[in-house]
Design a protein around this motif. Structure first.
Motif, short mmCIF file in Angstrom:
data_model
loop_
_atom_site.label_atom_id
_atom_site.label_comp_id
_atom_site.label_asym_id
_atom_site.label_seq_id
_atom_site.Cartn_x
_atom_site.Cartn_y
_atom_site.Cartn_z
N GLN A 79 -3.60 -5.98 -13.00
CA GLN A 79 -4.43 -4.82 -13.31
C GLN A 79 -4.80 -4.79 -14.79
N GLU A 226 -1.61 -6.34 -8.45
CA GLU A 226 -2.13 -5.81 -7.20
C GLU A 226 -2.81 -6.94 -6.43
N SER A 241 -5.45 5.68 1.67
CA SER A 241 -4.72 5.47 0.42
C SER A 241 -3.27 5.92 0.60
N THR A 259 -3.36 1.30 -2.78
CA THR A 259 -3.71 2.19 -3.89
C THR A 259 -5.18 2.56 -3.91
N THR A 260 -6.03 1.65 -3.45
CA THR A 260 -7.47 1.89 -3.50
C THR A 260 -8.12 1.40 -2.22
N VAL A 262 -12.07 1.17 -0.72
CA VAL A 262 -13.51 1.36 -0.95
C VAL A 262 -14.23 1.11 0.37
N ARG A 275 -7.17 -2.50 -2.30
CA ARG A 275 -6.27 -2.91 -3.39
C ARG A 275 -4.87 -2.42 -3.05
N ASP A 277 -0.83 -2.23 -4.17
CA ASP A 277 0.03 -2.25 -5.35
C ASP A 277 1.17 -3.25 -5.18
#
Length: 380
Positions: A79, A226, A241, A259-260, A262, A275, A277
């Motif tokens: 990251q 990540e 999430s 964590t993410t 989209v 994404r 972690d």
């Protein structure tokens, strides 16, 4: 004795001899027939010894929630992965070596700032001059102000001195700003680590001239990691999430947090980005991983451990252990997997023991024996 009697006696003796020979032959034949029929009976009556029970490990078939899943590829990234550039121009006097670790704020490269040091000394002298000039003007304005009260000096002369004072004051402010800019550039000649990490690449070497904005070093934080995963858009309905997903590299599998998410793809790939972690994990930056994504709602299904499934050309099956510790071959159909377990359909019920270790050596109807530790668990 007459010849006639002798002939009769010879015929009688011959007949008796033939009779004895025939009787002996008949007895031999009867013995052979008896052996032929009696021997198989005796052999049939000898029961073969049963093979010894094979030691195996078994687990119970369980009903648990299972969802259809798919494995997709991903890449481990940091990251914090920065290409640190020069903020001033100058010759590089020092550049950190690849592999060196630094804390945030430590110097990783240094540029020549000798000319900046000269500029700073010059600017300090300018500030002193302007300060003296301003001090003089302030005194003149003060004196003219007192004289103007007695009408001994013209008002225009006073206004002129006040304007000169204001100009000198602003010039001093400007000179001090230039001094701070020079000091800031001197500080920028010491290129500092933007975060904790290690040097992974040097773009410029010691002695080379660096321009403003030119990359000197690439630095990476190896702990703050990540995984970037490209997933089908359909999976967005079943992932959120902070949900946990299994990430696998080689034989190692572990759960990590999303964590993410989209949930947007393009018209070509129809893929979205996830994404995951991996902070403080042992996975190396740049390595390939696979993530297991849910592709449907979960439902309660009968499952067995993956190691219980025996795959053959004829189909898939498991060995179930009945109440008499006999292995029974049960054909099954394989469904979706859930971690180490996989859904099956077949003539087997929840709670029945299925062999998970040693099934490849077991035959239908063969006696089995649970390993000691396994047997104690089975009693629970």
């Amino acid at each position: 004795m007459s010849s006639t009697n002798v002939e009769k006696t010879m015929r009688l003796f011959g007949d008796q001899t033939n009779f004895a020979s025939g009787a002996l032959l008949a007895l031999s034949l009867m013995s052979a027939v008896a052996i032929t029929f009696i021997a198989p009976v005796a052999i049939a009556q000898e029961k073969p010894e049963a093979p010894p029970a094979i030691k195996v490990t078994a687990e119970k078939a369980l009903v648990q929630p299972v969802a259809k899943t798919m494995w997709v590829s991903g890449t481990v990234v940091s990251q914090q992965d920065a290409q640190v550039a020069a903020q001033i121009s100058g010759q590089l006097l020092m550049v950190a070596n690849v592999g060196q670790s630094f804390k945030k704020g430590e110097v990783i490269a240094r540029l020549d700032s000798a000319n900046l040091a000269f500029d700073l000394e010059e600017q300090k002298a300018t500030i002193q001059q302007l300060t003296a000039r301003l001090t003089l003007l302030e005194k003149q304005v003060k004196r003219l102000t007192q004289v103007a009260k007695s009408q001994s000096a013209s008002k225009d002369e006073l206004d002129e001195k006040q304007a000169e004072q204001d100009i000198a004051s602003h010039a001093l402010i400007q000179a001090k700003a230039v001094k701070r800019r020079i000091e800031n550039n001197i500080d920028k000649s010491y290129v500092k680590a933007p975060f904790d990490g290690i040097i992974v690449e040097r773009m410029l070497q010691q002695g080379e001239y660096g321009q403003v904005g030119q990359t000197i070093i690439r630095m990476v934080n190896m702990n703050n990691k990540e995984a970037i995963v490209k997933a089908p858009l359909e999976a967005a309905h079943y992932i959120a999430s902070n949900s946990m997903l299994k990430v696998k590299q080689g034989k190692h599998t572990q759960d990590y947090k999303v964590t993410t998410l989209v949930p947007m793809g393009n018209s070509l790939s129809r893929m979205m980005e996830l994404r995951i972690d991996l902070t403080n994990s042992a996975l190396a930056v740049g390595s390939a991983v696979r993530a297991e994504l849910p592709m449907s709602e979960s439902e309660d299904l009968l499952t067995v451990h993956r190691d219980a499934i025996v795959l053959r050309k004829q189909g898939s099956f498991v060995f179930m252990i009945d109440d008499e510790s006999i292995a029974r071959k049960i054909p099954v159909e394989i469904g979706a997997g859930q971690g180490d377990f996989i859904a099956i359909t077949g003539d087997i019920e929840e709670g029945e023991q299925v062999i998970v270790r040693g099934a490849e050596r077991v035959k239908e109807g063969q006696a089995v024996k649970l390993n000691k530790a396994n047997a104690e668990v089975a009693k629970l």
